[in-house]
Design a protein around this motif. Structure first.
Motif, PDB file in Angstrom:
ATOM      1  N   ILE A   1       0.933  -1.489   0.061  1.00  0.00           N
ATOM      2  CA  ILE A   1      -0.122   0.263  -0.315  1.00  0.00           C
ATOM      3  C   ILE A   1       0.977   0.666  -0.297  1.00  0.00           C
ATOM      4  CG2 ILE A   1      -1.775   1.356   0.942  1.00  0.00           C
ATOM      5  CD1 ILE A   1      -3.127  -1.375   2.543  1.00  0.00           C
ATOM      6  N   ILE A   2       2.044   0.972   0.735  1.00  0.00           N
ATOM      7  CA  ILE A   2       2.908   2.374   0.961  1.00  0.00           C
ATOM      8  C   ILE A   2       3.617   2.771  -0.749  1.00  0.00           C
ATOM      9  CG2 ILE A   2       5.067   3.292   1.909  1.00  0.00           C
ATOM     10  CD1 ILE A   2       4.164   1.750   4.608  1.00  0.00           C
ATOM     11  N   ALA A   3       3.466   1.837  -1.201  1.00  0.00           N
ATOM     12  CA  ALA A   3       4.259   1.792  -2.784  1.00  0.00           C
ATOM     13  C   ALA A   3       3.922   1.890  -3.519  1.00  0.00           C
ATOM     14  CB  ALA A   3       4.549  -0.087  -2.789  1.00  0.00           C
ATOM     15  N   ALA A   4       2.229   1.744  -3.396  1.00  0.00           N
ATOM     16  CA  ALA A   4       0.554   2.459  -4.015  1.00  0.00           C
ATOM     17  C   ALA A   4       0.858   4.043  -4.252  1.00  0.00           C
ATOM     18  CB  ALA A   4      -0.459   1.611  -3.950  1.00  0.00           C
ATOM     19  N   ASN A   5       1.314   4.064  -2.658  1.00  0.00           N
ATOM     20  CA  ASN A   5       1.471   5.284  -2.300  1.00  0.00           C
ATOM     21  C   ASN A   5       2.562   6.587  -2.992  1.00  0.00           C
ATOM     22  OD1 ASN A   5       1.265   8.139  -0.301  1.00  0.00           O
ATOM     23  ND2 ASN A   5       2.851   7.195   0.405  1.00  0.00           N
ATOM     24  N   ASN A   6       3.181   5.463  -3.056  1.00  0.00           N
ATOM     25  CA  ASN A   6       4.803   6.092  -3.578  1.00  0.00           C
ATOM     26  C   ASN A   6       4.797   7.153  -4.998  1.00  0.00           C
ATOM     27  OD1 ASN A   6       6.079   6.289  -1.077  1.00  0.00           O
ATOM     28  ND2 ASN A   6       7.018   4.152  -1.334  1.00  0.00           N
ATOM     29  N   ILE A   7       4.256   5.280  -5.397  1.00  0.00           N
ATOM     30  CA  ILE A   7       4.077   5.604  -7.092  1.00  0.00           C
ATOM     31  C   ILE A   7       3.056   6.896  -6.861  1.00  0.00           C
ATOM     32  CG2 ILE A   7       2.298   4.455  -8.963  1.00  0.00           C
ATOM     33  CD1 ILE A   7       3.247   1.837  -7.963  1.00  0.00           C
ATOM     34  N   LEU A   8       2.016   7.051  -6.307  1.00  0.00           N
ATOM     35  CA  LEU A   8       0.834   8.002  -7.090  1.00  0.00           C
ATOM     36  C   LEU A   8       1.960   9.446  -6.361  1.00  0.00           C
ATOM     37  CD1 LEU A   8      -2.357   6.593  -5.203  1.00  0.00           C
ATOM     38  CD2 LEU A   8      -1.943   7.309  -8.387  1.00  0.00           C
ATOM     39  N   ASN A   9       2.701   9.550  -5.862  1.00  0.00           N
ATOM     40  CA  ASN A   9       3.837  10.406  -5.073  1.00  0.00           C
ATOM     41  C   ASN A   9       4.235  11.343  -6.362  1.00  0.00           C
ATOM     42  OD1 ASN A   9       4.265   9.777  -1.352  1.00  0.00           O
ATOM     43  ND2 ASN A   9       2.289  10.020  -2.643  1.00  0.00           N
ATOM     44  N   ALA A  10       4.790  10.412  -7.175  1.00  0.00           N
ATOM     45  CA  ALA A  10       5.724  10.336  -8.052  1.00  0.00           C
ATOM     46  C   ALA A  10       4.815  10.778  -9.393  1.00  0.00           C
ATOM     47  CB  ALA A  10       6.690   9.472  -8.442  1.00  0.00           C
ATOM     48  N   LEU A  11       3.455   9.968  -9.689  1.00  0.00           N
ATOM     49  CA  LEU A  11       2.971  10.959 -10.735  1.00  0.00           C
ATOM     50  C   LEU A  11       2.066  11.989 -10.578  1.00  0.00           C
ATOM     51  CD1 LEU A  11       1.137   9.668 -13.136  1.00  0.00           C
ATOM     52  CD2 LEU A  11      -0.832   9.086 -11.529  1.00  0.00           C
ATOM     53  N   PHE A  12       1.817  12.029  -9.072  1.00  0.00           N
ATOM     54  CA  PHE A  12       1.164  13.661  -8.613  1.00  0.00           C
ATOM     55  C   PHE A  12       2.186  14.882  -8.922  1.00  0.00           C
ATOM     56  CE2 PHE A  12      -2.620  11.859  -7.694  1.00  0.00           C
ATOM     57  CZ  PHE A  12      -3.422  12.683  -7.179  1.00  0.00           C
ATOM     58  N   MET A  13       3.171  14.562  -8.705  1.00  0.00           N
ATOM     59  CA  MET A  13       4.228  15.334  -8.878  1.00  0.00           C
ATOM     60  C   MET A  13       5.034  16.004 -10.541  1.00  0.00           C
ATOM     61  SD  MET A  13       7.146  14.981  -5.665  1.00  0.00           S
ATOM     62  CE  MET A  13       7.400  13.802  -6.423  1.00  0.00           C
ATOM     63  N   VAL A  14       4.874  14.602 -11.048  1.00  0.00           N
ATOM     64  CA  VAL A  14       5.338  14.714 -12.769  1.00  0.00           C
ATOM     65  C   VAL A  14       4.246  16.304 -12.953  1.00  0.00           C
ATOM     66  CG1 VAL A  14       5.518  13.885 -14.286  1.00  0.00           C
ATOM     67  CG2 VAL A  14       6.934  12.738 -12.765  1.00  0.00           C
ATOM     68  N   ALA A  15       3.269  15.838 -13.136  1.00  0.00           N
ATOM     69  CA  ALA A  15       1.590  16.396 -13.229  1.00  0.00           C
ATOM     70  C   ALA A  15       1.593  17.649 -13.085  1.00  0.00           C
ATOM     71  CB  ALA A  15       0.389  15.642 -13.050  1.00  0.00           C
ATOM     72  N   GLY A  16       2.153  17.805 -11.614  1.00  0.00           N
ATOM     73  CA  GLY A  16       2.298  19.401 -10.862  1.00  0.00           C
ATOM     74  C   GLY A  16       3.292  19.554 -11.718  1.00  0.00           C
ATOM     75  N   ALA A  17       4.403  18.984 -12.119  1.00  0.00           N
ATOM     76  CA  ALA A  17       4.986  20.210 -12.867  1.00  0.00           C
ATOM     77  C   ALA A  17       5.094  20.165 -14.145  1.00  0.00           C
ATOM     78  CB  ALA A  17       6.670  19.251 -12.996  1.00  0.00           C
ATOM     79  N   LEU A  18       4.474  19.176 -14.958  1.00  0.00           N
ATOM     80  CA  LEU A  18       4.005  19.625 -16.196  1.00  0.00           C
ATOM     81  C   LEU A  18       3.089  20.844 -16.167  1.00  0.00           C
ATOM     82  CD1 LEU A  18       3.073  16.143 -17.480  1.00  0.00           C
ATOM     83  CD2 LEU A  18       5.025  17.955 -18.305  1.00  0.00           C
ATOM     84  N   ALA A  19       1.531  20.558 -15.133  1.00  0.00           N
ATOM     85  CA  ALA A  19       1.166  21.644 -15.535  1.00  0.00           C
ATOM     86  C   ALA A  19       1.307  23.386 -15.102  1.00  0.00           C
ATOM     87  CB  ALA A  19       0.159  21.479 -13.712  1.00  0.00           C
ATOM     88  N   ALA A  20       2.451  23.338 -14.198  1.00  0.00           N
ATOM     89  CA  ALA A  20       3.317  24.534 -13.799  1.00  0.00           C
ATOM     90  C   ALA A  20       4.229  24.909 -15.224  1.00  0.00           C
ATOM     91  CB  ALA A  20       4.274  24.460 -12.595  1.00  0.00           C
ATOM     92  N   GLY A  21       4.912  24.144 -15.612  1.00  0.00           N
ATOM     93  CA  GLY A  21       5.202  24.349 -16.808  1.00  0.00           C
ATOM     94  C   GLY A  21       4.294  24.948 -17.671  1.00  0.00           C
ATOM     95  N   SER A  22       3.305  24.571 -17.645  1.00  0.00           N
ATOM     96  CA  SER A  22       2.186  25.001 -19.193  1.00  0.00           C
ATOM     97  C   SER A  22       1.136  26.740 -18.443  1.00  0.00           C
ATOM     98  CB  SER A  22       0.495  24.185 -18.856  1.00  0.00           C
ATOM     99  OG  SER A  22       1.231  22.589 -19.564  1.00  0.00           O
TER     100      SER A  22
END
Length: 626
Positions: free
Chosen positions: A371-392
């Motif tokens: 479950i913590i591994a799933a948390n880490n995956i979603l953490n990384a996904l959210f950070m990448v999405a945030g970086a893309l959104a901020a860049g846009s």
């Protein structure tokens, strides 16, 4: 606050804390040193631009979180976590040797391979790191332990970033970077040898080598408990929000504040200190147990101070830029900027630490690491999405201060959405707010409440908020049986409904409601829940105990469970009591933070309980202080 720091002196925590601190330090030392080195010596390494290299390095480091988190979670559930930690540290030493080879060969490919492997190291350690804590710490230590880990991690990030930049600026900086990283890895391995065994919860688990199907399976484990899954979403949102702010610091320092590299360091240090303070304060404010009421408090602060940072930022670049750090500090409004940034960190600590503690405590032990591994995956996904959104958004012409404001408003929207789905967060916030503003609560004897299984809690009835005070003090949820009129009291009715309180009416008033209440009590006790009763049947009008009614006897006849007597002290005369007239007739007559106490006695076997003896016990626990 001393209770959390005593963990640093104990073998079950200290070696682990030092190991994870050194790991976070080394990650950031190498990553930042490599970025600085490539930024200022780009021509000698490649024809690619420094900006592209910086983003490429960030992407390479985070890629393993997507690829291998699911496998890391399986390994952490299948094998002893202390042993896995030592193996991960051995891998870290090997990675530093690869990095040394990359510098000696002057090979960008080898260096980026080392960076990728370092990301693998962090990916493997992530599920071990957070799944190990509940095995070595007691429930009441989880918040303090997580607070120390979060504070230590951010301090390690800050120091690692600074040291990496310094080493990159030295003569023969490449050798210093690799050598320093190798020394830190060796020390990390030595500290890991002191971590006590953490036996595997699922030793017979079959490893699924397919990361994609296993990732989906892990997310499925997390979704089995809605509260756990929304905690993961909240944690992931925090990392998106925090990473968005951190990523803008260099451009914000240069293009908005008019500073240089020293200003970037100042912003990072201010935010890090705030995170550390907020994390460490969590243990004090939560009373030692997992208090998710701090999460809404944290989200409010993240929104308000995110907006304040946006409004406090200079509208025009200061003249004479780039300015020295001393000159930046003398600019109008700069102290407000730093205060907003520090408070962002403080409230970030309030937000993230209880969520991590709740994720650990409420996850099924056999699946916790996955479950913590799933948390880490979603953490990384959210950070990448945030970086893309901020860049846009920045590419569309938004200024950095406006970006901060947009992020703060989005934070408020996300918080409202989560609290609407799981009212427990807001419920605990209301309860927490009550006992930390109107009252100062001291407790005694709460260890007599059973850790698991059914029991009946009985207490004197002094005010309209008695149930909330008891709920705030108890580590376990309590379902209170209360007069239907109090149950419908404005504002508090939200709390009572969502805490699944059981309304009851006298037989002469509504016999059907009374029978329904007793039936629901029996079902709750059969399910192993705690039931809270006020045997007087009404709120006292003179501060003294009223005669106990026979409802408790009927409950025990149908459900012979332990009875825990309690007494509230100091609530008589508060604004929620009936002293000198109706409730709230004299608001804040005793001011804010008035002292109250909740005292519990030893649990009584059901066959020994009688109304006179039970009333006497509650009276003795209360004493002369009403």
């Amino acid at each position: 606050m001393s209770s959390q720091f005593h963990l640093l002196g104990e073998r079950r925590f200290r070696p682990f804390f030092l190991t994870q601190f050194l790991g976070a330090f080394n990650d950031n030392l190498f990553k930042n040193a490599l970025v600085v080195l490539l930024t200022f010596q780009t021509a000698s390494w490649t024809t690619l631009s420094p900006a592209l290299l910086s983003n490429l390095a960030a992407g390479i480091f985070i890629l393993p979180f997507f690829l291998f988190s699911a496998s890391a979670g399986q390994l952490a559930d299948k094998y002893d976590k202390a042993r896995l930690t030592r193996l991960v540290k051995v891998l870290e030493m090997a990675i530093m040797l690869v990095a040394l080879a990359g510098f000696l060969l002057h090979s960008l490919t080898v260096l980026f391979s080392a960076l990728f492997l370092l990301g693998c190291h962090s990916t493997l350690f992530g599920p071990v790191k957070y799944a190990l804590l509940p095995q070595h710490l007691h429930e009441e230590e989880l918040v303090g332990g997580n607070a120390l880990v979060e504070a230590g991690t951010f301090v390690a990030i800050l120091i690692g970033t600074l040291v990496g930049g310094l080493l990159a600026g030295l003569d023969n900086g490449d050798v210093w970077i690799a050598g320093g990283g190798l020394i830190v890895a060796v020390v990390g391995y030595l500290t890991s040898r002191g971590i006590p065994p953490a036996p595997a919860p699922a030793p017979d688990l079959r490893i699924n080598p397919n990361p994609f199907t296993e990732t989906w399976r892990n997310i499925g484990f997390a979704r089995q408990n809605q509260t756990v899954f929304l905690a993961i979403m909240g944690i992931s949102w925090f990392w998106l929000y925090g990473a968005l702010f951190l990523a803008q610091f260099p451009a914000y320092a240069k293009g908005v504040l008019g500073g240089g590299e020293g200003t970037v360091t100042l912003l990072l240090a201010t935010f890090t200190i705030g995170i550390g303070l907020g994390s460490l304060l969590c243990e004090k404010l939560s009373g030692g147990h997992v208090e998710i009421g701090l999460v809404p408090f944290g989200s409010i602060g993240l929104t308000l101070f995110g907006l304040d940072l946006a409004f406090a930022s200079p509208a025009v670049l200061p003249p004479g830029a780039p300015l020295a750090i001393g000159e930046v500090l003398t600019q109008p409004g700069m102290l407000r900027v730093l205060l907003a940034l520090m408070m962002l960190g403080v409230f970030g600590g309030f937000f993230i630490v209880p969520l991590y503690a709740m994720l650990q405590s409420r996850s099924a032990p056999a699946q916790r690491a996955r479950i913590i591994a799933a948390n880490n995956i979603l953490n990384a996904l959210f950070m990448v999405a945030g970086a893309l959104a901020a860049g846009s958004l920045l590419g569309a012409g938004l200024s950095i201060p406006v970006l901060f404001g947009v992020a703060a408003i989005m934070n408020a929207a996300v918080a409202i959405y989560i609290y609407k789905l799981v009212p427990e967060f807001l419920l605990r916030f209301i309860i927490w707010l009550l006992v930390h503003t109107v009252y100062r609560l001291r407790t005694e004897g709460l260890q007599h409440i059973p850790e698991e299984g059914p029991a009946v809690i009985v207490c004197n009835h002094v005010s309209f908020v008695d149930a909330l005070v008891i709920a705030a003090a108890s580590r376990r949820p309590i379902r209170f049986v209360m007069d239907h009129r109090i149950f419908r009291w404005p504002v508090l009715s939200f709390v009572f409904r969502h805490s699944r309180a059981i309304p009851i009416a006298p037989a002469k008033e509504d016999p059907a409601m009374m029978e329904s209440a007793f039936a629901e009590v029996s079902q709750a006790l059969a399910a192993g829940e705690l039931i809270g009763l006020f045997p007087e049947g009404r709120i006292t009008g003179d501060g003294e105990l009223c005669p106990f009614r026979p409802g408790i006897t009927r409950i025990l006849q149908a459900n012979p469970v332990p009875v825990v007597p309690m007494a509230l002290r100091g609530l008589w005369g508060s604004m929620f009591s009936r002293k000198d007239g109706p409730v709230l007739s004299r608001p804040l007559r005793r001011g804010l933070f008035s002292r109250i106490e909740l005292v519990a006695g030893e649990a009584q076997a059901p066959e020994t309980v009688s109304l006179p003896s039970l009333q006497l016990q509650v009276a003795e626990l209360r004493g002369d202080w009403r």
